[in-house]
Design a protein around this motif. Structure first.
Motif, PDB file in Angstrom:
ATOM      1  N   LEU A   1       7.396 -11.323   4.027  1.00 52.13           N
ATOM      2  CA  LEU A   1       7.545 -10.179   4.938  1.00 52.13           C
ATOM      3  C   LEU A   1       6.677 -10.324   6.190  1.00 52.13           C
ATOM      4  N   SER A   2       5.521 -10.951   6.042  1.00 53.35           N
ATOM      5  CA  SER A   2       4.648 -11.123   7.216  1.00 53.35           C
ATOM      6  C   SER A   2       5.286 -12.065   8.230  1.00 53.35           C
ATOM      7  N   ARG A   3       6.149 -12.983   7.746  1.00 51.61           N
ATOM      8  CA  ARG A   3       6.889 -13.857   8.675  1.00 51.61           C
ATOM      9  C   ARG A   3       8.028 -13.089   9.333  1.00 51.61           C
ATOM     10  N   LEU A   4       8.787 -12.354   8.507  1.00 48.56           N
ATOM     11  CA  LEU A   4       9.964 -11.658   9.026  1.00 48.56           C
ATOM     12  C   LEU A   4       9.588 -10.634  10.096  1.00 48.56           C
ATOM     13  N   ASP A   5       8.433  -9.960   9.912  1.00 47.55           N
ATOM     14  CA  ASP A   5       8.058  -8.864  10.811  1.00 47.55           C
ATOM     15  C   ASP A   5       6.914  -9.238  11.759  1.00 47.55           C
ATOM     16  N   ALA A   6       6.609 -10.520  11.864  1.00 41.96           N
ATOM     17  CA  ALA A   6       5.458 -10.946  12.677  1.00 41.96           C
ATOM     18  C   ALA A   6       5.568 -10.447  14.115  1.00 41.96           C
ATOM     19  N   ALA A   7       6.776 -10.520  14.693  1.00 44.05           N
ATOM     20  CA  ALA A   7       6.944 -10.152  16.096  1.00 44.05           C
ATOM     21  C   ALA A   7       6.712  -8.660  16.317  1.00 44.05           C
ATOM     22  N   ARG A   8       6.893  -7.858  15.275  1.00 46.03           N
ATOM     23  CA  ARG A   8       6.684  -6.401  15.385  1.00 46.03           C
ATOM     24  C   ARG A   8       5.201  -6.035  15.349  1.00 46.03           C
ATOM     25  N   GLY A   9       4.378  -6.925  14.803  1.00 49.88           N
ATOM     26  CA  GLY A   9       2.933  -6.662  14.758  1.00 49.88           C
ATOM     27  C   GLY A   9       2.491  -5.767  13.611  1.00 49.88           C
ATOM     28  N   ALA A  10       3.444  -5.255  12.842  1.00 53.56           N
ATOM     29  CA  ALA A  10       3.091  -4.403  11.694  1.00 53.56           C
ATOM     30  C   ALA A  10       4.334  -4.194  10.846  1.00 53.56           C
ATOM     31  N   ILE A  11       4.126  -3.833   9.599  1.00 59.36           N
ATOM     32  CA  ILE A  11       5.247  -3.417   8.765  1.00 59.36           C
ATOM     33  C   ILE A  11       4.995  -1.971   8.348  1.00 59.36           C
ATOM     34  N   ALA A  12       6.012  -1.132   8.523  1.00 60.13           N
ATOM     35  CA  ALA A  12       5.871   0.286   8.186  1.00 60.13           C
ATOM     36  C   ALA A  12       6.421   0.516   6.782  1.00 60.13           C
ATOM     37  N   LEU A  13       5.592   1.112   5.931  1.00 59.71           N
ATOM     38  CA  LEU A  13       5.989   1.404   4.555  1.00 59.71           C
ATOM     39  C   LEU A  13       5.965   2.921   4.410  1.00 59.71           C
ATOM     40  N   GLU A  14       7.109   3.507   4.095  1.00 65.67           N
ATOM     41  CA  GLU A  14       7.124   4.966   3.971  1.00 65.67           C
ATOM     42  C   GLU A  14       8.102   5.453   2.925  1.00 65.67           C
ATOM     43  N   GLY A  15       7.771   6.601   2.340  1.00 62.77           N
ATOM     44  CA  GLY A  15       8.635   7.214   1.330  1.00 62.77           C
ATOM     45  C   GLY A  15       8.343   6.754  -0.087  1.00 62.77           C
ATOM     46  N   PHE A  16       7.318   5.926  -0.257  1.00 65.37           N
ATOM     47  CA  PHE A  16       6.989   5.400  -1.585  1.00 65.37           C
ATOM     48  C   PHE A  16       5.818   6.173  -2.205  1.00 65.37           C
ATOM     49  N   GLU A  17       5.995   6.599  -3.440  1.00 68.88           N
ATOM     50  CA  GLU A  17       4.896   7.255  -4.157  1.00 68.88           C
ATOM     51  C   GLU A  17       3.651   6.362  -4.198  1.00 68.88           C
ATOM     52  N   MET A  18       3.859   5.049  -4.287  1.00 66.88           N
ATOM     53  CA  MET A  18       2.741   4.105  -4.404  1.00 66.88           C
ATOM     54  C   MET A  18       1.793   4.126  -3.201  1.00 66.88           C
ATOM     55  N   GLN A  19       2.241   4.688  -2.083  1.00 62.97           N
ATOM     56  CA  GLN A  19       1.351   4.790  -0.907  1.00 62.97           C
ATOM     57  C   GLN A  19       0.055   5.516  -1.260  1.00 62.97           C
ATOM     58  N   LYS A  20       0.134   6.399  -2.294  1.00 61.14           N
ATOM     59  CA  LYS A  20      -1.031   7.170  -2.696  1.00 61.14           C
ATOM     60  C   LYS A  20      -2.100   6.318  -3.386  1.00 61.14           C
ATOM     61  N   ALA A  21      -1.772   5.041  -3.677  1.00 61.65           N
ATOM     62  CA  ALA A  21      -2.794   4.136  -4.228  1.00 61.65           C
ATOM     63  C   ALA A  21      -3.841   3.781  -3.171  1.00 61.65           C
ATOM     64  N   LEU A  22      -3.513   4.049  -1.905  1.00 61.47           N
ATOM     65  CA  LEU A  22      -4.416   3.676  -0.814  1.00 61.47           C
ATOM     66  C   LEU A  22      -5.323   4.845  -0.450  1.00 61.47           C
ATOM     67  N   ASP A  23      -6.629   4.598  -0.356  1.00 56.77           N
ATOM     68  CA  ASP A  23      -7.571   5.642   0.048  1.00 56.77           C
ATOM     69  C   ASP A  23      -7.136   6.220   1.383  1.00 56.77           C
ATOM     70  N   GLY A  24      -7.120   7.555   1.474  1.00 57.24           N
ATOM     71  CA  GLY A  24      -6.772   8.218   2.726  1.00 57.24           C
ATOM     72  C   GLY A  24      -5.304   8.603   2.806  1.00 57.24           C
ATOM     73  N   PHE A  25      -4.485   8.147   1.844  1.00 57.87           N
ATOM     74  CA  PHE A  25      -3.055   8.492   1.850  1.00 57.87           C
ATOM     75  C   PHE A  25      -2.783   9.388   0.641  1.00 57.87           C
ATOM     76  N   THR A  26      -2.392  10.630   0.915  1.00 54.98           N
ATOM     77  CA  THR A  26      -2.280  11.598  -0.176  1.00 54.98           C
ATOM     78  C   THR A  26      -0.842  12.000  -0.457  1.00 54.98           C
ATOM     79  N   THR A  27       0.101  11.466   0.322  1.00 57.20           N
ATOM     80  CA  THR A  27       1.501  11.836   0.095  1.00 57.20           C
ATOM     81  C   THR A  27       2.429  10.681   0.458  1.00 57.20           C
ATOM     82  N   HIS A  28       3.580  10.641  -0.222  1.00 58.13           N
ATOM     83  CA  HIS A  28       4.591   9.626   0.082  1.00 58.13           C
ATOM     84  C   HIS A  28       5.210   9.878   1.454  1.00 58.13           C
ATOM     85  N   GLU A  29       4.945  11.065   2.024  1.00 59.28           N
ATOM     86  CA  GLU A  29       5.535  11.384   3.331  1.00 59.28           C
ATOM     87  C   GLU A  29       4.752  10.768   4.484  1.00 59.28           C
ATOM     88  N   SER A  30       3.610  10.157   4.178  1.00 59.09           N
ATOM     89  CA  SER A  30       2.831   9.473   5.214  1.00 59.09           C
ATOM     90  C   SER A  30       3.488   8.122   5.535  1.00 59.09           C
TER      91      SER A  30
END
Ligand SMILES: [Zn+2]
Length: 205
Positions: free
Chosen positions: A104-133
């Motif tokens: 994925l880092s190759r596929l999206d390299a030109a974008r400079g970032a990959i956006a991950l949203e709508g996943f419950e697992m986002q809450k595994a990251l400190d500072g993220f409290t909802t899948h809506e982030s």
């Protein structure tokens, strides 16, 4: 030869994360590296070429955060040192070469970032409290001059930090946390999110 004993808790944590990463297939062919902050402005970091699934105390090297790097450390050590120097809250850093992070880092390299949203697992990251982030995981071009690369990364993270990790294009994932447990949760959560994103693209293509 110095007989000074290295922090046994740090040795335990680094060998344990090495086994965990190897079991997940994240560190093939001696790739990846891990570090843990010690007292007194120092870190303990894996040496170059070590098998990460069976790390021995002799595979771990103590590095001063404001001293020249000792011989034998991984070429990626400057990336670790720069993170610890710029963020006093970081206690551990885990770097893996997983398939999802590499592809994925190759596929999206030109974008400079990959956006991950709508996943419950986002809450595994400190500072993220909802899948809506939206988790915007930065992607930096890979480089062999890691000291220079570290400078570019730190500058960019200062401007758009927030996610406890970044990708190097065609290379892998860096993640960190206040403790080794936090860093492990972040690397595991981010890799899960990347695998989900990769699966979705396979289906929608
Ligand atoms: Zn690497």
């Amino acid at each position: 030869v110095s007989e000074r004993q290295i922090d046994p808790a740090a040795v335990y944590e680094l060998t344990a994360i090495g086994r965990f990463a190897a079991e997940h297939g994240w560190v093939p062919a001696t790739s990846g590296n891990f570090s843990r902050r010690l007292d007194g402005g120092r870190i303990l970091v894996t040496r170059s070429g070590a098998q990460k699934g069976s790390l021995q105390p002799s595979d771990l090297i103590e590095v001063g955060l404001s001293e020249p790097l000792p011989a034998g450390v991984s070429a990626e050590t400057p990336l670790h040192v720069a993170r610890y120097r710029n963020d006093a809250a970081i206690g551990a850093i885990v770097h893996i070469h997983s398939v999802a992070a590499t592809v994925l880092s190759r596929l999206d390299a030109a974008r400079g970032a990959i956006a991950l949203e709508g996943f419950e697992m986002q809450k595994a990251l400190d500072g993220f409290t909802t899948h809506e982030s939206v988790v915007r995981l930065p992607i930096f071009a890979n480089a062999q001059d890691t000291a220079q690369l570290a400078g570019r990364i730190e500058q960019s993270l200062k401007e758009h930090g927030g996610v406890p990790g970044y990708l190097l294009a065609g290379h892998g994932l860096y993640a960190w946390g206040a403790t080794m447990d936090d860093a492990r949760r972040h690397v595991e959560g981010l890799d899960f999110l990347l695998r989900c994103a990769l699966e979705e693209r396979r289906i929608h293509r």
